[in-house]
Design a protein around this motif. Structure first.
Motif, PDB file in Angstrom:
ATOM      1  N   LYS A 163       0.832  -1.209   0.000  1.00 22.01           N
ATOM      2  CA  LYS A 163       0.000   0.000   0.000  1.00 22.01           C
ATOM      3  C   LYS A 163       0.864   1.255   0.000  1.00 22.01           C
ATOM      4  O   LYS A 163       0.373   2.362   0.190  1.00 22.01           O
ATOM      5  CB  LYS A 163      -0.923  -0.002   1.216  1.00 22.01           C
ATOM      6  CG  LYS A 163      -1.947  -1.140   1.198  1.00 22.01           C
ATOM      7  CD  LYS A 163      -2.851  -1.098   2.424  1.00 22.01           C
ATOM      8  CE  LYS A 163      -3.862  -2.240   2.389  1.00 22.01           C
ATOM      9  NZ  LYS A 163      -4.734  -2.221   3.596  1.00 22.01           N
ATOM     10  N   ALA A 164       2.157   1.075  -0.222  1.00 21.32           N
ATOM     11  CA  ALA A 164       3.084   2.207  -0.223  1.00 21.32           C
ATOM     12  C   ALA A 164       2.774   3.169  -1.370  1.00 21.32           C
ATOM     13  O   ALA A 164       2.171   2.788  -2.380  1.00 21.32           O
ATOM     14  CB  ALA A 164       4.524   1.706  -0.352  1.00 21.32           C
ATOM     15  N   ASN A 165       3.201   4.418  -1.199  1.00 22.60           N
ATOM     16  CA  ASN A 165       2.955   5.447  -2.215  1.00 22.60           C
ATOM     17  C   ASN A 165       3.597   5.091  -3.554  1.00 22.60           C
ATOM     18  O   ASN A 165       2.969   5.196  -4.599  1.00 22.60           O
ATOM     19  CB  ASN A 165       3.503   6.803  -1.748  1.00 22.60           C
ATOM     20  CG  ASN A 165       2.738   7.342  -0.555  1.00 22.60           C
ATOM     21  OD1 ASN A 165       1.558   7.043  -0.386  1.00 22.60           O
ATOM     22  ND2 ASN A 165       3.398   8.134   0.276  1.00 22.60           N
ATOM     23  N   LYS A 166       4.842   4.685  -3.501  1.00 25.41           N
ATOM     24  CA  LYS A 166       5.591   4.328  -4.700  1.00 25.41           C
ATOM     25  C   LYS A 166       6.454   3.108  -4.408  1.00 25.41           C
ATOM     26  O   LYS A 166       6.796   2.826  -3.264  1.00 25.41           O
ATOM     27  CB  LYS A 166       6.516   5.474  -5.155  1.00 25.41           C
ATOM     28  CG  LYS A 166       5.838   6.810  -5.411  1.00 25.41           C
ATOM     29  CD  LYS A 166       4.961   6.772  -6.647  1.00 25.41           C
ATOM     30  CE  LYS A 166       4.341   8.159  -6.903  1.00 25.41           C
ATOM     31  NZ  LYS A 166       3.365   8.117  -8.006  1.00 25.41           N
ATOM     32  N   LYS A 205       9.494   8.515   3.393  1.00 19.80           N
ATOM     33  CA  LYS A 205       8.481   9.062   2.496  1.00 19.80           C
ATOM     34  C   LYS A 205       7.392   8.028   2.180  1.00 19.80           C
ATOM     35  O   LYS A 205       6.592   8.210   1.262  1.00 19.80           O
ATOM     36  CB  LYS A 205       9.129   9.517   1.190  1.00 19.80           C
ATOM     37  CG  LYS A 205      10.051  10.711   1.330  1.00 19.80           C
ATOM     38  CD  LYS A 205       9.257  11.999   1.520  1.00 19.80           C
ATOM     39  CE  LYS A 205      10.163  13.219   1.512  1.00 19.80           C
ATOM     40  NZ  LYS A 205       9.418  14.478   1.660  1.00 19.80           N
ATOM     41  N   SER A 206       7.372   6.948   2.957  1.00 21.09           N
ATOM     42  CA  SER A 206       6.368   5.878   2.810  1.00 21.09           C
ATOM     43  C   SER A 206       6.450   5.167   1.464  1.00 21.09           C
ATOM     44  O   SER A 206       5.429   4.727   0.911  1.00 21.09           O
ATOM     45  CB  SER A 206       4.951   6.438   3.020  1.00 21.09           C
ATOM     46  OG  SER A 206       4.828   6.963   4.320  1.00 21.09           O
ATOM     47  N   CYS A 207       7.644   5.062   0.921  1.00 16.68           N
ATOM     48  CA  CYS A 207       7.860   4.298  -0.300  1.00 16.68           C
ATOM     49  C   CYS A 207       8.210   2.856   0.053  1.00 16.68           C
ATOM     50  O   CYS A 207       8.824   2.598   1.088  1.00 16.68           O
ATOM     51  CB  CYS A 207       9.007   4.885  -1.126  1.00 16.68           C
ATOM     52  SG  CYS A 207       8.686   6.538  -1.774  1.00 16.68           S
ATOM     53  N   ASN A 232       8.567  -2.321   4.741  1.00 19.17           N
ATOM     54  CA  ASN A 232       8.511  -1.788   3.380  1.00 19.17           C
ATOM     55  C   ASN A 232       9.780  -2.065   2.571  1.00 19.17           C
ATOM     56  O   ASN A 232       9.953  -1.517   1.480  1.00 19.17           O
ATOM     57  CB  ASN A 232       8.250  -0.274   3.403  1.00 19.17           C
ATOM     58  CG  ASN A 232       6.766   0.046   3.419  1.00 19.17           C
ATOM     59  OD1 ASN A 232       5.951  -0.743   2.933  1.00 19.17           O
ATOM     60  ND2 ASN A 232       6.400   1.173   3.984  1.00 19.17           N
ATOM     61  N   ASP A 253       8.290   1.960  -9.836  1.00 20.96           N
ATOM     62  CA  ASP A 253       8.061   3.272 -10.430  1.00 20.96           C
ATOM     63  C   ASP A 253       9.376   3.897 -10.879  1.00 20.96           C
ATOM     64  O   ASP A 253       9.387   4.732 -11.787  1.00 20.96           O
ATOM     65  CB  ASP A 253       7.377   4.195  -9.416  1.00 20.96           C
ATOM     66  CG  ASP A 253       5.979   3.712  -9.054  1.00 20.96           C
ATOM     67  OD1 ASP A 253       5.100   3.744  -9.930  1.00 20.96           O
ATOM     68  OD2 ASP A 253       5.786   3.281  -7.906  1.00 20.96           O
ATOM     69  N   SER A 336       7.925  13.002  -8.737  1.00 20.37           N
ATOM     70  CA  SER A 336       6.833  13.980  -8.805  1.00 20.37           C
ATOM     71  C   SER A 336       6.102  13.923 -10.136  1.00 20.37           C
ATOM     72  O   SER A 336       4.961  14.350 -10.260  1.00 20.37           O
ATOM     73  CB  SER A 336       7.381  15.396  -8.597  1.00 20.37           C
ATOM     74  OG  SER A 336       8.238  15.779  -9.667  1.00 20.37           O
ATOM     75  N   LYS A 339       2.788   9.092 -12.065  1.00 23.00           N
ATOM     76  CA  LYS A 339       1.416   8.994 -11.594  1.00 23.00           C
ATOM     77  C   LYS A 339       1.122   7.613 -11.079  1.00 23.00           C
ATOM     78  O   LYS A 339       1.645   6.636 -11.559  1.00 23.00           O
ATOM     79  CB  LYS A 339       0.448   9.359 -12.728  1.00 23.00           C
ATOM     80  CG  LYS A 339       0.600  10.805 -13.189  1.00 23.00           C
ATOM     81  CD  LYS A 339      -0.375  11.119 -14.298  1.00 23.00           C
ATOM     82  CE  LYS A 339      -0.230  12.548 -14.781  1.00 23.00           C
ATOM     83  NZ  LYS A 339      -1.158  12.884 -15.856  1.00 23.00           N
TER      84      LYS A 339
END
Length: 339
Positions: A163-166, A205-207, A232, A253, A336, A339
């Protein structure tokens, strides 16, 4: 028509011959393609290309007996190849001698031109140089042809469920080891402590961070002990085949690392890459992709690849002057736009 291709170098070099193989097949659909590689990993990688290769030959002089080498030469002679395409990276005298031994009707390579490797090196990418070797025997594409690898989509055993951002891949590998005075030297290696700083910043950064590398990098775990247990962190160092590594890289990503074959593999499966370059020129040896970015440090002795200093340099200013902050700044800039 029978073609023999020299690709007995690194994994990145194997990725960079894929467009050349495609053009040969487009121009000679019924041709027989054979490729010389130096290990099974290179064979596995090229089997992921869009081109069917009819036969692989192994050539690694550091491990091959005289008897096996002579057997290889006899086998090549028996095949009666029409063309032998030499890798631009192979040393001139070795390339020309081996080419003669293959018995191919015609040998094609930069080694037959009156220019040194270092003169040829700067400015033109290896993919383009490989394609240019075919200029007299093939119709070349009018647009850039990027290397690509094809992966089976049915196997989901390596899916990264997070569920990490990236998902950020970090290849901690230092490239192929070379031996100088019986000691291993990694001319393209970057500090593991700097990689650790990057990994820690990404976790904050929650990656999700995917670690990649070969068995040589397992010893680096001693510097990463405090972070390896983080939920993570997905550690695949020394645990995956080439195909498995490619499938993992495809889910990222972004993949961060030095100039190694893994960066080329990631780019060839469509992943954005950020490569840390020092003694080699990214315009020539970087991943041939519109999604490839590079970090460099300007110094007077840059791009020493092809000279004695590539092996003998003690300072490695071109690499060691690149800080974790420089790389992180570029990482977050690239993320950044993802997406």
């Amino acid at each position: 028509m029978k073609f023999l291709i020299d690709s007995k170098h690194g994994l990145g070099d194997c990725v960079q011959i894929i467009p050349m193989l495609q053009i040969i097949k487009e121009n000679y659909p019924d041709s027989y393609l054979a490729v010389i590689v130096n290990n099974k990993a290179s064979k596995e990688l090229l089997q992921l290309s869009p081109v069917t290769i009819d036969k692989f030959y192994y050539l690694d002089m550091s491990k091959m007996t005289t008897r096996k080498f002579l057997g290889l030469i006899l086998d090549l002679h028996h095949q009666g190849f029409d063309y032998f395409i030499l890798s631009p990276i192979t040393t001139k005298w070795k390339a020309k001698c081996f080419a003669m031994l293959t018995g191919a009707e015609r040998c094609i390579g930069e080694q037959y031109r009156k220019l040194s490797f270092c003169v040829l090196e700067h400015g033109r990418h290896m993919v383009e140089r490989n394609l240019n070797l075919l200029s007299e025997i093939c119709r070349l594409p009018q647009c850039e042809l990027k290397p690509r690898l094809q992966l089976e989509t049915t196997d989901n055993s390596l899916d990264i469920n997070t569920k990490a951002n990236k998902i950020i891949g970090v290849c901690i590998g230092g490239g192929t080891a070379l031996f100088i005075n019986n000691k291993r030297v990694y001319p393209k290696k970057w500090s593991i402590n700097k990689f650790k700083t990057i990994i820690e910043a990404l976790l904050k950064k929650s990656c999700a961070v995917v670690l990649l590398g070969g068995k040589d990098e397992i010893d680096e775990f001693q510097y990463l002990k405090e972070i390896l247990e983080d939920p993570n962190i997905y550690n695949y160092v020394g645990k995956t085949s080439i195909t498995e590594s490619a499938k993992i890289a495809q889910q990222c990503d972004l993949l961060v690392g030095v100039d190694t074959g893994m960066q080329h593999i990631a780019a060839a499966v469509g992943t954005r890459t950020l490569s840390i370059f020092g003694p080699t020129d990214p315009k020539v040896f970087g991943p041939y992709s519109n999604q490839a970015s590079f970090i460099e440090f300007v110094c007077d002795c840059k791009y020493c690849y092809g000279t004695d200093m590539y092996l003998l340099c003690k300072e490695r200013k071109c690499l060691q002057s690149i800080t974790s902050d420089m790389v992180l700044s570029k990482v977050f800039e690239l993320l950044s736009g993802v997406k």
